[in-house]
Design a protein around this motif. Structure first.
Motif, mmCIF file in Angstrom:
data_model
loop_
_atom_site.group_PDB
_atom_site.id
_atom_site.type_symbol
_atom_site.label_atom_id
_atom_site.label_comp_id
_atom_site.label_asym_id
_atom_site.label_seq_id
_atom_site.Cartn_x
_atom_site.Cartn_y
_atom_site.Cartn_z
ATOM 1 N N LYS A 143 0.843 -1.195 0.000
ATOM 2 C CA LYS A 143 0.000 0.000 0.000
ATOM 3 C C LYS A 143 0.877 1.242 0.000
ATOM 4 C CE LYS A 143 -3.944 2.108 2.286
ATOM 5 N NZ LYS A 143 -4.762 2.185 1.075
ATOM 6 N N LYS B 297 -1.519 -4.030 1.969
ATOM 7 C CA LYS B 297 -2.966 -3.917 1.770
ATOM 8 C C LYS B 297 -3.682 -5.119 2.377
ATOM 9 C CE LYS B 297 -2.500 -1.727 -2.732
ATOM 10 N NZ LYS B 297 -2.693 -1.938 -4.163
ATOM 11 N N PRO C 241 -9.020 -3.445 0.171
ATOM 12 C CA PRO C 241 -7.748 -2.878 -0.278
ATOM 13 C C PRO C 241 -7.425 -1.479 0.251
ATOM 14 C CG PRO C 241 -8.939 -3.832 -2.126
ATOM 15 C CD PRO C 241 -9.852 -3.857 -0.955
#
Length: 188
Positions: A120, A142, A147
């Motif tokens: 992420k 993530k 997500p």
């Protein structure tokens, strides 16, 4: 292209940061700690053996000397193989992922790979350690179900514990690669 800079860890020890630029989308950072000092190793070994010899003279039991030698050797081998890390590397490739490798003093290597699709962000976080605030670089992963949420935080350079100035250098380069990756994946 390669360059090297000296930094210090949170305790004031010396660290060497080597940066290798393979391409705009691939960089490697190697953080090297000082090697094990022969002087400190000798001091610890001599202290343990002198205490064992003192106990031997009081008890007149040779098992004390044998146990001290055995414990010292096993302890040293365990320390070199499982604890003392000489170098930590972070290799980031925008289309592939992030690889973290730790090189132990015994020659053992430990490698962790994280796919770029799971990353992420890379951030500098802060923590309280031994009554002071320290900073560390970490990779945010993530959540596979949601997500937009974070499932895990993976710290980088755990053994070396570099100071903020060193982390900022690595952070800026990592953010450049992440930005390049996002721009490349957004293009048709």
């Amino acid at each position: 292209m390669e360059d090297e800079q000296s930094f210090s860890d949170i305790c004031g020890g010396r660290l060497a940061l080597q940066r290798r630029y393979y391409s705009p989308s691939c960089r490697e950072f190697c953080l090297s700690c000082p090697r094990l000092s022969l002087r400190s190793l000798t001091a610890v070994t001599c202290t343990v053996w002198l205490v064992a010899y003192g106990l031997f003279t009081l008890c007149e039991n040779s098992m004390i000397l044998s146990a001290a030698i055995f414990i010292t050797l096993v302890g040293l081998l365990g320390y070199l193989h499982f604890v003392k890390i000489d170098q930590e590397t972070l290799l980031i490739i925008d289309s592939l992922g992030i690889q973290m490798t730790s090189y132990y003093a015994s020659g053992k290597e430990s490698t962790t790979f994280i796919e770029m699709g799971k990353v992420k962000d890379i951030v500098i976080n802060e923590a309280i350690y031994m009554q002071k605030v320290i900073y560390y670089l970490c990779i945010l992963l993530k959540d596979p179900v949601e997500p937009h949420r974070i499932s895990q935080v993976v710290p980088v350079f755990q053994s070396a514990k570099p100071r903020l100035d060193c982390l900022i250098e690595v952070y800026k380069s990592c953010q450049e690669i992440l930005a390049h990756q996002k721009a490349t994946s957004a293009s048709p």
